[in-house]
Design a protein around this motif. Structure first.
Motif, PDB file in Angstrom:
ATOM      1  N   GLY A 296     -48.938 -17.740  43.339  1.00  0.00           N
ATOM      2  CA  GLY A 296     -48.670 -18.797  42.351  1.00  0.00           C
ATOM      3  C   GLY A 296     -47.168 -18.996  42.210  1.00  0.00           C
ATOM      4  N   CYS A 297     -46.768 -19.873  41.320  1.00  0.00           N
ATOM      5  CA  CYS A 297     -45.341 -20.115  41.051  1.00  0.00           C
ATOM      6  C   CYS A 297     -45.091 -19.931  39.556  1.00  0.00           C
ATOM      7  N   GLY A 298     -43.876 -19.563  39.210  1.00  0.00           N
ATOM      8  CA  GLY A 298     -43.470 -19.495  37.798  1.00  0.00           C
ATOM      9  C   GLY A 298     -44.380 -18.585  36.989  1.00  0.00           C
ATOM     10  N   SER A 299     -44.865 -19.119  35.872  1.00  0.00           N
ATOM     11  CA  SER A 299     -45.704 -18.312  34.986  1.00  0.00           C
ATOM     12  C   SER A 299     -47.020 -17.920  35.653  1.00  0.00           C
ATOM     13  N   ALA A 300     -47.508 -18.775  36.530  1.00  0.00           N
ATOM     14  CA  ALA A 300     -48.766 -18.459  37.217  1.00  0.00           C
ATOM     15  C   ALA A 300     -48.582 -17.206  38.069  1.00  0.00           C
TER      16      ALA A 300
ATOM     17  N   ILE B 204     -53.297 -19.276  41.688  1.00  0.00           N
ATOM     18  CA  ILE B 204     -53.276 -19.555  40.250  1.00  0.00           C
ATOM     19  C   ILE B 204     -52.363 -20.753  39.998  1.00  0.00           C
ATOM     20  N   SER B 205     -52.859 -21.719  39.239  1.00  0.00           N
ATOM     21  CA  SER B 205     -52.038 -22.895  38.958  1.00  0.00           C
ATOM     22  C   SER B 205     -52.577 -23.648  37.742  1.00  0.00           C
ATOM     23  N   GLN B 206     -51.719 -23.913  36.785  1.00  0.00           N
ATOM     24  CA  GLN B 206     -52.133 -24.719  35.638  1.00  0.00           C
ATOM     25  C   GLN B 206     -52.498 -26.122  36.109  1.00  0.00           C
ATOM     26  N   SER B 207     -51.546 -26.767  36.791  1.00  0.00           N
ATOM     27  CA  SER B 207     -51.717 -28.182  37.157  1.00  0.00           C
ATOM     28  C   SER B 207     -52.699 -28.367  38.311  1.00  0.00           C
ATOM     29  N   GLY B 208     -52.779 -27.365  39.168  1.00  0.00           N
ATOM     30  CA  GLY B 208     -53.605 -27.521  40.369  1.00  0.00           C
ATOM     31  C   GLY B 208     -52.963 -28.435  41.390  1.00  0.00           C
ATOM     32  N   GLU B 209     -51.703 -28.765  41.190  1.00  0.00           N
ATOM     33  CA  GLU B 209     -51.032 -29.697  42.110  1.00  0.00           C
ATOM     34  C   GLU B 209     -49.714 -29.140  42.642  1.00  0.00           C
ATOM     35  N   THR B 210     -49.330 -27.949  42.243  1.00  0.00           N
ATOM     36  CA  THR B 210     -48.034 -27.412  42.668  1.00  0.00           C
ATOM     37  C   THR B 210     -47.960 -27.368  44.197  1.00  0.00           C
ATOM     38  N   ALA B 211     -46.927 -28.020  44.742  1.00  0.00           N
ATOM     39  CA  ALA B 211     -46.874 -28.250  46.193  1.00  0.00           C
ATOM     40  C   ALA B 211     -46.925 -26.942  46.980  1.00  0.00           C
TER      41      ALA B 211
ATOM     42  N   LEU C 223     -36.287 -29.280  34.286  1.00  0.00           N
ATOM     43  CA  LEU C 223     -37.591 -28.694  34.608  1.00  0.00           C
ATOM     44  C   LEU C 223     -38.688 -29.750  34.625  1.00  0.00           C
ATOM     45  N   ALA C 224     -39.750 -29.429  35.332  1.00  0.00           N
ATOM     46  CA  ALA C 224     -40.888 -30.342  35.398  1.00  0.00           C
ATOM     47  C   ALA C 224     -42.167 -29.563  35.174  1.00  0.00           C
ATOM     48  N   LYS C 225     -43.141 -30.230  34.596  1.00  0.00           N
ATOM     49  CA  LYS C 225     -44.411 -29.576  34.296  1.00  0.00           C
ATOM     50  C   LYS C 225     -45.214 -29.315  35.564  1.00  0.00           C
ATOM     51  N   SER C 226     -45.212 -30.293  36.422  1.00  0.00           N
ATOM     52  CA  SER C 226     -46.028 -30.168  37.619  1.00  0.00           C
ATOM     53  C   SER C 226     -45.112 -30.422  38.806  1.00  0.00           C
ATOM     54  N   VAL C 227     -44.869 -29.379  39.600  1.00  0.00           N
ATOM     55  CA  VAL C 227     -43.855 -29.479  40.647  1.00  0.00           C
ATOM     56  C   VAL C 227     -44.522 -29.832  41.973  1.00  0.00           C
ATOM     57  N   THR C 228     -44.531 -31.137  42.260  1.00  0.00           N
ATOM     58  CA  THR C 228     -45.289 -31.605  43.413  1.00  0.00           C
ATOM     59  C   THR C 228     -44.431 -31.758  44.666  1.00  0.00           C
TER      60      THR C 228
ATOM     61  N   ALA D 140     -46.404 -29.308  26.761  1.00  0.00           N
ATOM     62  CA  ALA D 140     -45.060 -28.691  26.814  1.00  0.00           C
ATOM     63  C   ALA D 140     -44.806 -28.197  28.237  1.00  0.00           C
ATOM     64  N   VAL D 141     -43.594 -28.426  28.716  1.00  0.00           N
ATOM     65  CA  VAL D 141     -43.280 -27.987  30.078  1.00  0.00           C
ATOM     66  C   VAL D 141     -43.426 -26.466  30.195  1.00  0.00           C
ATOM     67  N   ALA D 142     -42.919 -25.744  29.199  1.00  0.00           N
ATOM     68  CA  ALA D 142     -43.045 -24.282  29.231  1.00  0.00           C
ATOM     69  C   ALA D 142     -44.485 -23.913  28.886  1.00  0.00           C
TER      70      ALA D 142
HETATM   71  C1  G6P Z   1     -43.320 -25.327  36.952  1.00  0.00           C
HETATM   72  C2  G6P Z   1     -43.515 -25.163  35.456  1.00  0.00           C
HETATM   73  C3  G6P Z   1     -43.899 -23.727  35.135  1.00  0.00           C
HETATM   74  C4  G6P Z   1     -45.149 -23.346  35.911  1.00  0.00           C
HETATM   75  C5  G6P Z   1     -44.939 -23.545  37.417  1.00  0.00           C
HETATM   76  C6  G6P Z   1     -46.247 -23.432  38.173  1.00  0.00           C
HETATM   77  O1  G6P Z   1     -42.191 -24.642  37.366  1.00  0.00           O
HETATM   78  O2  G6P Z   1     -42.327 -25.505  34.778  1.00  0.00           O
HETATM   79  O3  G6P Z   1     -44.177 -23.600  33.751  1.00  0.00           O
HETATM   80  O4  G6P Z   1     -45.474 -22.025  35.640  1.00  0.00           O
HETATM   81  O5  G6P Z   1     -44.451 -24.865  37.674  1.00  0.00           O
HETATM   82  O6  G6P Z   1     -47.068 -24.518  37.813  1.00  0.00           O
HETATM   83  P1  G6P Z   1     -48.627 -24.538  37.979  1.00  0.00           P
HETATM   84  O7  G6P Z   1     -49.054 -25.895  37.501  1.00  0.00           O
HETATM   85  O8  G6P Z   1     -48.908 -24.321  39.434  1.00  0.00           O
HETATM   86  O9  G6P Z   1     -49.163 -23.426  37.137  1.00  0.00           O
END
Ligand code: G6P
Length: 587
Positions: A291-295, A338-345, A580-585, A389-391
């Motif tokens: 995953g990335c970031g918090s994921a 693991i991904s909140q958005s399900g779209e993280t590139a 920062l961005a919420k969904s990093v595509t 929220a982005v965070a």
């Molecule tokens: C960005 C957001 C983070 C998030 C990360 C992974 O960097 O700012 O808060 O944890 O992407 O995003 P995802 O949607 O894959 O969980």
């Protein structure tokens, strides 16, 4: 990250709908915005650097339009300024674009040799020029867009207006998400569902390489052979209301307050008297979590729990590393994305690479129908609802909850049900503690450290990320025993050190490390589930002691709220932190 909205229809003013959509996508993070609309068959483009409010000031909402596209840009190619912002035009075409055209320099070269000129440094201006270039030869919009799918490399979601066909709005995508939403005598495009919720909750998910031709009554979707295809119309379950602030100062605070419900909803999805909705995972003897970031941080917690309690080796990696590293897996390895958005590139790229190698995948995803969810072999949805929220806070907590359930499932442990039932109440208690005094004592510092051992270290990483992303204070997380191998040289009088200790067997060790920083003048905030007193801390946050599996759920809450309070005292834009961005595509 970048946002797209578009409208065609006669019930509403396209300018207003598109601007409303852009405003509801603001949370994704952006640094400029723009709109293109048709007024009496003429094209108008207005763009501005900075907030959408700047753009709105330059728009006359009395103008009536039936066709418009809009964009919020998060700069990738070229600085955030008016010229680089979208929409971009060339000849007959105007487009908005999410994603990155990787071969744009090659295409630009070809266009320059054919007399095209460019104002911006963007890949998007090259994309629209190339579309126009193909159209000059072919004169058929659908066939041009189909060719584009073969020629453009990288990722894209496009909203397209062609001056030769103002009865239609066009869209296509590869990798970057795009939806087409349905109204009565009006239709929409958007990069994300919240953009259209004010008007409709019915939408179609466009898949890779599909092209949509949209007029006010019909949405026609074509596949790679330009054959019309039937698409399922989905209905979004949440409401616009549920994605509003509901009386809180910030979405982040509102979302933290939703954590008890999110925990319960996620548990209820996978557990009542027995486990349910969980795939059979008995064949796997190795797990990779990516995953990335918090994921990624949630994955670290998963590693500690699964390895310790289920005895299965777990490798955790950051998606942007894993995708290019040599990895060792076989048919008995399960890769968990693991991904909140399900779209993280990067996470999506890992999924695709792993699938190519015929390795099984399980995604833990929040957004229903997102690319990662759809393309994984198995999916377990986290029930966090729409996170603005982005965070991330509640979605991270839902990821932890899902990993806890997985650990329980892998160990066939159903004994915690009573304790689980009590968790929402304990979460409420943690949320209602007043952390302002502690925030007041640290918010002016330039550097803040987090220390902890084992699973507490993984929590330190998330606590530190929360703090730095929204308060802009430099913050690092260290394994408590590691600090003295270098970083302790940075600790001076009043440097805040947040020391976390929730593991009985490591308590004394962590206290010793905490004393090492205290004796060098650090201001210590001790976060523990142990009712121990001493002169090695300035503040103590007492977290209720629960089973090892459930403990991280409670321990993360004070770290999230502390970050929030510190950012608030510093006057930061909490829900939309800079850069920062919420969904990093993009990669
Ligand atoms: C960005 C957001 C983070 C998030 C990360 C992974 O960097 O700012 O808060 O944890 O992407 O995003 P995802 O949607 O894959 O969980």
């Amino acid at each position: 990250m970048c946002g797209i909205t578009g409208y065609i229809g006669k019930n509403n003013n396209a300018i207003k709908v598109v601007m409303d959509g852009l405003e509801s996508l603001e949370y994704r993070g952006y640094d400029s915005a723009g709109i293109a609309f048709i007024e009496n068959k003429n094209l108008n483009i207005i763009k501005e650097k900075g907030k959408i409010a700047n753009l709105k000031e330059n728009i006359n909402f009395d103008i009536q339009s039936n066709l418009a596209i809009g964009h919020t840009r998060w700069a990738t190619h070229g600085e955030p300024n008016k010229v680089n912002s979208h929409p971009h035009s060339s000849g007959k075409f105007t487009i908005v674009h999410n994603g990155i055209i990787e071969n744009y320099l090659e295409l630009k070269e070809e266009l320059l040799n054919n007399g095209y000129e460019f104002q911006s440094s963007t890949d998007t201006e090259v994309a629209v020029a190339y579309i126009n270039y193909l159209y000059e030869k072919d004169n058929n919009i659908l066939s041009v867009l189909n060719k584009v799918n073969d020629i453009f490399r990288g990722s894209y979601a496009f909203g397209i207006i062609c001056l030769d066909d103002l009865d239609n709005l066009y869209a296509l995508r590869k990798t970057s998400p795009l939806i087409i939403a349905k109204g009565d005598n009006e239709n929409y495009i958007a990069s994300d569902v919240p953009a259209i919720l004010k008007y409709t909750n019915k939408y179609i998910l466009l898949d890779d390489f599909e092209i949509a031709k949209i007029d006010e009554d019909n949405i026609t979707v074509y596949d790679k052979n330009l054959k019309e295809i039937n698409k399922e119309v989905l209905e979004f379950e949440g409401s616009l209301e549920s994605s509003m602030k509901g009386g809180y100062d910030h979405f982040m605070l509102k979302e933290i307050h939703e954590e008890p419900t999110v925990f319960k909803n996620t548990i209820d999805t996978y557990l009542d008297t027995d486990f349910k909705n969980i795939p059979d995972l008995s064949k796997y003897n190795k797990i990779h979590i990516v995953g990335c970031g918090s994921a990624y941080h949630a994955g670290l917690i998963g590693k500690y729990l699964i390895e310790k309690l289920a005895n299965i080796p777990v490798l955790v990696d950051i998606a942007s590393e894993y995708r290019y590293n040599k990895v060792f897996y076989d048919e008995k390895t399960l890769v968990i994305l693991i991904s909140q958005s399900g779209e993280t590139a990067d996470t999506l790229a890992v999924l695709r690479k792993v699938k190519e190698d015929n390795i099984d995948t399980l995604s833990i995803v929040n957004v229903v129908g997102s690319s990662i969810a759809r393309e994984s072999k198995y999916v377990m949805y986290t029930k966090a609802g729409c996170e603005i929220a982005v965070a991330t806070t509640k979605a991270y907590l839902a990821q932890l909850t899902t990993l806890i359930i997985l650990t329980m499932y892998l160990t066939n442990n159903k004994e915690l049900i009573d304790e689980i039932n009590n968790m929402p109440t304990l979460l409420e208690e943690m949320i209602n503690i007043d952390y302002k005094n502690i925030a007041l004592s640290i918010y002016e510092n330039k550097d803040i450290f987090f220390i902890g051992r084992s699973i507490d270290y993984a929590l330190c990483m998330e606590g530190s990320l929360k703090l730095k992303e929204i308060s802009y204070i430099n913050s690092s997380a260290y394994q408590a025993g590691e600090l003295k191998h270098g970083t302790i040289s940075l600790v001076e009088k009043d440097t805040p050190v947040i020391s976390i200790s929730t593991n009985e067997s490591l308590l004394e060790k962590t206290i010793s490390n905490t004393k090492e920083v205290k004796s060098r003048g650090a201001k210590v905030i001790f976060v523990t589930n142990n009712d121990i007193d001493g002169d090695f801390y300035d503040y103590k946050i007492l977290v209720p002691k629960v089973s090892e599996l459930l403990q991280p759920i409670l321990t993360i809450v004070p770290l999230q709220i502390l970050a929030y309070e510190v950012a608030k005292l510093n006057g930061c834009d909490i829900d939309k932190p800079r850069n920062l961005a919420k969904s990093v595509t993009v990669e």
